[in-house]
Design a protein around this motif. Sequence first.
Motif, PDB file in Angstrom:
ATOM      1  N   LYS A  14       0.801  -1.225   0.000  1.00 43.70           N
ATOM      2  CA  LYS A  14       0.000   0.000   0.000  1.00 43.70           C
ATOM      3  C   LYS A  14       0.832   1.271   0.000  1.00 43.70           C
ATOM      4  O   LYS A  14       0.300   2.364   0.137  1.00 43.70           O
ATOM      5  CB  LYS A  14      -0.949  -0.024   1.190  1.00 43.70           C
ATOM      6  CG  LYS A  14      -1.926  -1.195   1.107  1.00 43.70           C
ATOM      7  CD  LYS A  14      -2.829  -1.282   2.292  1.00 43.70           C
ATOM      8  CE  LYS A  14      -3.746  -2.501   2.141  1.00 43.70           C
ATOM      9  NZ  LYS A  14      -4.603  -2.682   3.295  1.00 43.70           N
ATOM     10  N   THR A  59      -3.015   1.949  -5.019  1.00 44.86           N
ATOM     11  CA  THR A  59      -3.443   3.288  -4.630  1.00 44.86           C
ATOM     12  C   THR A  59      -4.718   3.137  -3.790  1.00 44.86           C
ATOM     13  O   THR A  59      -5.276   2.031  -3.676  1.00 44.86           O
ATOM     14  CB  THR A  59      -3.758   4.137  -5.874  1.00 44.86           C
ATOM     15  OG1 THR A  59      -4.845   3.524  -6.577  1.00 44.86           O
ATOM     16  CG2 THR A  59      -2.540   4.269  -6.776  1.00 44.86           C
ATOM     17  N   GLU A  60      -5.188   4.239  -3.248  1.00 38.24           N
ATOM     18  CA  GLU A  60      -6.458   4.205  -2.509  1.00 38.24           C
ATOM     19  C   GLU A  60      -7.583   3.713  -3.419  1.00 38.24           C
ATOM     20  O   GLU A  60      -8.451   2.961  -2.991  1.00 38.24           O
ATOM     21  CB  GLU A  60      -6.794   5.591  -1.941  1.00 38.24           C
ATOM     22  CG  GLU A  60      -5.888   6.018  -0.814  1.00 38.24           C
ATOM     23  CD  GLU A  60      -6.011   5.124   0.406  1.00 38.24           C
ATOM     24  OE1 GLU A  60      -7.137   4.688   0.744  1.00 38.24           O
ATOM     25  OE2 GLU A  60      -4.964   4.852   1.030  1.00 38.24           O
ATOM     26  N   GLU A  61      -7.544   4.134  -4.671  1.00 37.65           N
ATOM     27  CA  GLU A  61      -8.544   3.705  -5.656  1.00 37.65           C
ATOM     28  C   GLU A  61      -8.485   2.191  -5.860  1.00 37.65           C
ATOM     29  O   GLU A  61      -9.510   1.506  -5.912  1.00 37.65           O
ATOM     30  CB  GLU A  61      -8.305   4.439  -6.982  1.00 37.65           C
ATOM     31  CG  GLU A  61      -9.322   4.151  -8.037  1.00 37.65           C
ATOM     32  CD  GLU A  61     -10.585   4.975  -7.886  1.00 37.65           C
ATOM     33  OE1 GLU A  61     -11.546   4.660  -8.597  1.00 37.65           O
ATOM     34  OE2 GLU A  61     -10.612   5.900  -7.069  1.00 37.65           O
ATOM     35  N   SER A 109      -9.906   0.344  -2.839  1.00 37.30           N
ATOM     36  CA  SER A 109     -11.371   0.359  -2.783  1.00 37.30           C
ATOM     37  C   SER A 109     -11.991  -0.576  -3.823  1.00 37.30           C
ATOM     38  O   SER A 109     -13.012  -1.203  -3.555  1.00 37.30           O
ATOM     39  CB  SER A 109     -11.915   1.782  -2.924  1.00 37.30           C
ATOM     40  OG  SER A 109     -11.702   2.293  -4.202  1.00 37.30           O
TER      41      SER A 109
END
Length: 92
Positions: free
Chosen positions: A24, A77-79, A82
């Motif tokens: 991450k 990535t955060e995307e 998710s």
Amino acid sequence: MNRETQLNRMEFILLDTLYANECKDRFHSMTLSEISEDNDDSLGVGTTLYRKMKKLVKLGYVKKGCLDNHADTFYLTEEGISVVEECKEVDR
């Protein structure tokens, strides 16, 4: 078109492998060889993996991390995180 339909099975496996290994940030990332080994070398040849990973980078789900002895590493990535979590929720 929603985010999940942009991905095929192999691309999701790449994301899920990074997720399972907690990749991450740029210092916690994996090379394509490590990703392949983690999947018992069942994902195909390196050029295929590289093309798939380039697509995931372009979509914003993955970024390149630190070099590991001349090899690129990748992390979510955060995307990307998710997307994996949303797909896992749908499967429940």
